[in-house]
Design a protein around this motif. Sequence first.
Motif, PDB file in Angstrom:
ATOM      1  N   TYR A   1       0.837  -1.206   0.000  1.00  0.00           N
ATOM      2  CA  TYR A   1       0.000   0.000   0.000  1.00  0.00           C
ATOM      3  C   TYR A   1       0.873   1.258   0.000  1.00  0.00           C
ATOM      4  O   TYR A   1       0.625   2.206  -0.755  1.00  0.00           O
ATOM      5  N   ALA A   2       1.913   1.262   0.846  1.00  0.00           N
ATOM      6  CA  ALA A   2       2.789   2.429   0.933  1.00  0.00           C
ATOM      7  C   ALA A   2       3.498   2.695  -0.390  1.00  0.00           C
ATOM      8  O   ALA A   2       3.813   3.847  -0.714  1.00  0.00           O
ATOM      9  N   LYS A   3       3.755   1.649  -1.174  1.00  0.00           N
ATOM     10  CA  LYS A   3       4.423   1.820  -2.463  1.00  0.00           C
ATOM     11  C   LYS A   3       3.559   2.576  -3.470  1.00  0.00           C
ATOM     12  O   LYS A   3       4.070   3.110  -4.458  1.00  0.00           O
ATOM     13  N   THR A   4       2.258   2.601  -3.239  1.00  0.00           N
ATOM     14  CA  THR A   4       1.362   3.282  -4.186  1.00  0.00           C
ATOM     15  C   THR A   4       1.278   4.773  -3.933  1.00  0.00           C
ATOM     16  O   THR A   4       0.683   5.498  -4.733  1.00  0.00           O
ATOM     17  N   LEU A   5       1.845   5.260  -2.831  1.00  0.00           N
ATOM     18  CA  LEU A   5       1.701   6.659  -2.443  1.00  0.00           C
ATOM     19  C   LEU A   5       2.810   7.526  -3.026  1.00  0.00           C
ATOM     20  O   LEU A   5       3.864   7.044  -3.424  1.00  0.00           O
TER      21      LEU A   5
ATOM     22  N   PHE B   1       6.734   7.417  -1.961  1.00  0.00           N
ATOM     23  CA  PHE B   1       7.502   6.296  -2.511  1.00  0.00           C
ATOM     24  C   PHE B   1       7.715   6.468  -4.009  1.00  0.00           C
ATOM     25  O   PHE B   1       8.784   6.155  -4.537  1.00  0.00           O
ATOM     26  N   GLN B   2       6.698   6.973  -4.698  1.00  0.00           N
ATOM     27  CA  GLN B   2       6.821   7.164  -6.148  1.00  0.00           C
ATOM     28  C   GLN B   2       7.936   8.159  -6.472  1.00  0.00           C
ATOM     29  O   GLN B   2       8.606   8.040  -7.488  1.00  0.00           O
ATOM     30  N   ARG B   3       8.127   9.141  -5.596  1.00  0.00           N
ATOM     31  CA  ARG B   3       9.147  10.162  -5.860  1.00  0.00           C
ATOM     32  C   ARG B   3      10.539   9.713  -5.438  1.00  0.00           C
ATOM     33  O   ARG B   3      11.520  10.044  -6.084  1.00  0.00           O
ATOM     34  N   SER B   4      10.638   8.987  -4.313  1.00  0.00           N
ATOM     35  CA  SER B   4      11.963   8.734  -3.743  1.00  0.00           C
ATOM     36  C   SER B   4      12.289   7.267  -3.548  1.00  0.00           C
ATOM     37  O   SER B   4      13.435   6.928  -3.264  1.00  0.00           O
ATOM     38  N   GLY B   5      11.272   6.378  -3.644  1.00  0.00           N
ATOM     39  CA  GLY B   5      11.511   4.968  -3.400  1.00  0.00           C
ATOM     40  C   GLY B   5      11.698   4.634  -1.933  1.00  0.00           C
ATOM     41  O   GLY B   5      12.278   3.600  -1.601  1.00  0.00           O
ATOM     42  N   MET B   6      11.210   5.523  -1.035  1.00  0.00           N
ATOM     43  CA  MET B   6      11.389   5.314   0.398  1.00  0.00           C
ATOM     44  C   MET B   6      10.050   5.421   1.121  1.00  0.00           C
ATOM     45  O   MET B   6       9.134   6.099   0.657  1.00  0.00           O
ATOM     46  N   ILE B   7       9.936   4.727   2.262  1.00  0.00           N
ATOM     47  CA  ILE B   7       8.689   4.636   3.007  1.00  0.00           C
ATOM     48  C   ILE B   7       8.931   5.067   4.450  1.00  0.00           C
ATOM     49  O   ILE B   7       9.934   4.700   5.063  1.00  0.00           O
TER      50      ILE B   7
ATOM     51  N   CYS C   1       7.611   5.706  13.521  1.00  0.00           N
ATOM     52  CA  CYS C   1       7.208   6.431  12.317  1.00  0.00           C
ATOM     53  C   CYS C   1       7.967   7.763  12.160  1.00  0.00           C
ATOM     54  O   CYS C   1       7.408   8.758  11.724  1.00  0.00           O
ATOM     55  N   LEU C   2       9.240   7.772  12.520  1.00  0.00           N
ATOM     56  CA  LEU C   2      10.042   8.990  12.441  1.00  0.00           C
ATOM     57  C   LEU C   2      11.024   8.985  11.278  1.00  0.00           C
ATOM     58  O   LEU C   2      11.612  10.008  10.969  1.00  0.00           O
ATOM     59  N   ASN C   3      11.233   7.818  10.641  1.00  0.00           N
ATOM     60  CA  ASN C   3      12.282   7.713   9.623  1.00  0.00           C
ATOM     61  C   ASN C   3      11.730   7.147   8.316  1.00  0.00           C
ATOM     62  O   ASN C   3      10.653   6.551   8.277  1.00  0.00           O
ATOM     63  N   TYR C   4      12.521   7.342   7.268  1.00  0.00           N
ATOM     64  CA  TYR C   4      12.222   6.770   5.956  1.00  0.00           C
ATOM     65  C   TYR C   4      13.249   5.683   5.646  1.00  0.00           C
ATOM     66  O   TYR C   4      14.420   5.800   6.013  1.00  0.00           O
ATOM     67  N   GLU C   5      12.828   4.644   4.963  1.00  0.00           N
ATOM     68  CA  GLU C   5      13.736   3.592   4.517  1.00  0.00           C
ATOM     69  C   GLU C   5      13.192   2.958   3.250  1.00  0.00           C
ATOM     70  O   GLU C   5      12.053   3.185   2.854  1.00  0.00           O
ATOM     71  N   LYS C   6      14.024   2.127   2.613  1.00  0.00           N
ATOM     72  CA  LYS C   6      13.581   1.387   1.445  1.00  0.00           C
ATOM     73  C   LYS C   6      12.654   0.252   1.873  1.00  0.00           C
ATOM     74  O   LYS C   6      12.652  -0.170   3.027  1.00  0.00           O
ATOM     75  N   ALA C   7      11.873  -0.234   0.914  1.00  0.00           N
ATOM     76  CA  ALA C   7      10.790  -1.166   1.224  1.00  0.00           C
ATOM     77  C   ALA C   7      11.273  -2.411   1.958  1.00  0.00           C
ATOM     78  O   ALA C   7      10.665  -2.836   2.948  1.00  0.00           O
ATOM     79  N   ASP C   8      12.370  -3.030   1.494  1.00  0.00           N
ATOM     80  CA  ASP C   8      12.833  -4.260   2.135  1.00  0.00           C
ATOM     81  C   ASP C   8      13.307  -4.013   3.562  1.00  0.00           C
ATOM     82  O   ASP C   8      13.098  -4.830   4.457  1.00  0.00           O
ATOM     83  N   ALA C   9      13.925  -2.845   3.791  1.00  0.00           N
ATOM     84  CA  ALA C   9      14.363  -2.509   5.146  1.00  0.00           C
ATOM     85  C   ALA C   9      13.179  -2.249   6.062  1.00  0.00           C
ATOM     86  O   ALA C   9      13.210  -2.583   7.253  1.00  0.00           O
ATOM     87  N   VAL C  10      12.106  -1.667   5.513  1.00  0.00           N
ATOM     88  CA  VAL C  10      10.897  -1.423   6.296  1.00  0.00           C
ATOM     89  C   VAL C  10      10.301  -2.745   6.761  1.00  0.00           C
ATOM     90  O   VAL C  10       9.930  -2.909   7.927  1.00  0.00           O
ATOM     91  N   GLU C  11      10.203  -3.710   5.850  1.00  0.00           N
ATOM     92  CA  GLU C  11       9.677  -5.029   6.224  1.00  0.00           C
ATOM     93  C   GLU C  11      10.502  -5.641   7.347  1.00  0.00           C
ATOM     94  O   GLU C  11       9.953  -6.167   8.323  1.00  0.00           O
ATOM     95  N   LEU C  12      11.823  -5.575   7.225  1.00  0.00           N
ATOM     96  CA  LEU C  12      12.703  -6.173   8.224  1.00  0.00           C
ATOM     97  C   LEU C  12      12.522  -5.520   9.590  1.00  0.00           C
ATOM     98  O   LEU C  12      12.447  -6.198  10.620  1.00  0.00           O
TER      99      LEU C  12
END
Length: 337
Positions: free
Chosen positions: A23-27, A30-36, A45-56
Amino acid sequence: MTNFGRMGLRPEFVEGVIGFVEYAKTLDPFQRSGMIKYPCNKCQCLNYEKADAVELHIYRNGFKKEDTVWTSHGEIDNNFDVFQHYVPGESSSNVNSNAQSYRIDDMVQDSFGVHSDFDFANQGEEAPNVECKIFFEQLESASRPLYEGSPHSQLSIAVRLLSIKSDWNVPQGAMDSVIDLIHDLVDPNLEIPDNFYKAKRLVSKLGMSSMRIHCCENGCMFYYKDDIDLESCKFCGKCRYEQTSSGKKVPIKAMHYLPLIPRLKRLYASNRSAPHMRWHHEHRRPPGVMCHPSDGEAWKHFDRTYPQFASEPRTIRLGLCSDGFTPHSVSAAPYSC
């Protein structure tokens, strides 16, 4: 409910994490920077990271507690409306303080969080200029959490203090006493502003300060630019100052001016508002269709007359409306121009 069973992660929890990341990838962020922006229990909920790091992170730490509505990712919390929500017995200032906290977090994360690790060169984007870099550095420094997991920072504390002083007309001496009490109650190593002056100076680094300009008592003129050194009005002759018992000169009348250019720059510093500033250039409509002033003949005529100005999508055209604005002294009676 815990996230871990005896044999490891529960299937429904894994499905929830995957669903959240998809869901976050559709926003837009993420579309602009590839980060969630990731709401794990540790990072709050204070930081941004790439999708795989977010899952981990979420697998290791779980979701942020009691956070079932992802307001940081576009969902609307029907139980909290920052403009209209009211709880009987709760003062409006409490609601405004909560709303203000959301806006501060949005500003910090939206302005700095994505830019901090964004590869401008590889994305074909123009890198920030020196002034913009200084702004991001100051914003990042002031917005660090007071301690690990804290929802507050130097900046959010300073803004809250200034808001309380303004909302309740608290004298500066009283505000300094409250800040001293806070310092006595909390860890002295926490980077909380030492007094009202330092809180005000910290917020002013964001470039959104105001200017105090002396005026004629009768409203004839401003003591500004070429007239800044005049002692009396050049139209009616009224004196600019009155003298106190201590011999100090105090302006009889003054106004506060909010410089426009720094505020326009901040609109471009935010990933959320910058696309709207270029909307007129990037969303052209076919002839005969009008959904924005840029589709009108007056706008197109201006473009033809000043092609160099119109060629830059980030140029700004201002439309000012004074309807409902009271130009005179504050009055209980409504007034409209």
